[in-house]
Design a protein around this motif. Sequence first.
Motif, PDB file in Angstrom:
ATOM      1  N   SER A 168     -28.535 -14.971 -26.728  1.00 24.92           N
ATOM      2  CA  SER A 168     -29.051 -15.819 -27.311  1.00 24.92           C
ATOM      3  C   SER A 168     -30.223 -16.965 -27.197  1.00 24.92           C
ATOM      4  O   SER A 168     -31.050 -17.082 -28.172  1.00 24.92           O
TER       5      SER A 168
ATOM      6  N   ASP B  63     -19.341 -13.363 -34.594  1.00 22.61           N
ATOM      7  CA  ASP B  63     -19.423 -14.748 -33.967  1.00 22.61           C
ATOM      8  C   ASP B  63     -17.769 -14.960 -35.032  1.00 22.61           C
ATOM      9  O   ASP B  63     -17.093 -16.084 -33.809  1.00 22.61           O
TER      10      ASP B  63
ATOM     11  N   GLU C 231     -24.305  -9.833 -36.572  1.00 29.48           N
ATOM     12  CA  GLU C 231     -23.650 -11.196 -35.675  1.00 29.48           C
ATOM     13  C   GLU C 231     -22.981 -11.748 -36.276  1.00 29.48           C
ATOM     14  O   GLU C 231     -22.207 -12.093 -35.732  1.00 29.48           O
TER      15      GLU C 231
ATOM     16  N   THR D 271     -28.074  -9.652 -38.470  1.00 32.54           N
ATOM     17  CA  THR D 271     -27.549 -10.706 -39.470  1.00 32.54           C
ATOM     18  C   THR D 271     -26.046 -10.582 -39.434  1.00 32.54           C
ATOM     19  O   THR D 271     -25.634 -12.223 -38.914  1.00 32.54           O
TER      20      THR D 271
END
Length: 191
Positions: free
Chosen positions: A47, A68, A64, A61
């Motif tokens: 990160s 998350d 991810e 993206t």
Amino acid sequence: MADWQDVLGEGLAVTLELPIAASDRLPTSGDVAARLLDAIAALEAESSSRSNEEPTPPELTRLELKLDLLMDLVMTLLADQLPHCFELRLSSEGIVIPAGVLPLDCTRVAIYPCHWLAQPLILELNPLIQRDQQCGATWCSPDYSLREVLRRWVFRLHRREVARRRLQSDHEELDLTRATASTLAHITKPV
């Protein structure tokens, strides 16, 4: 502050705040601890190093972001199970914590290596020693690989703290240089 060299040893020791509590669970083995701490280190390094690289593809993206959200959901569900954070000093040889955090007859401790993951390291303790307002104990594990894992973890934490302090110092120096330049420009400005 009491000298805890007999507990922390001669090597590196770090001071940080982490969730910690007494535990009755089986101790974490060296290989499991290594996988957990290496995974956390890789995620944290990933990160912080991404900002210097080229942009990530939109598909990655989105993936991810979904992960998350899933991690946030899991952590929300497990947040009540995490113990309170306390300041502790940690080395590959032992731990020092505020008195009263653990019962004096505690033989195992659960340390959560990061705030965003509800997966603890369960470490065996030799008897706790109380001095003033702190308690300390050496690790009881005969497992050399576990001590090596703890040594590497403490080194990473120490290196991260040194980098944070250096960055903070660089920012303070930059602010001081800007303030000095601004003051000099204001003083030398013709009226």
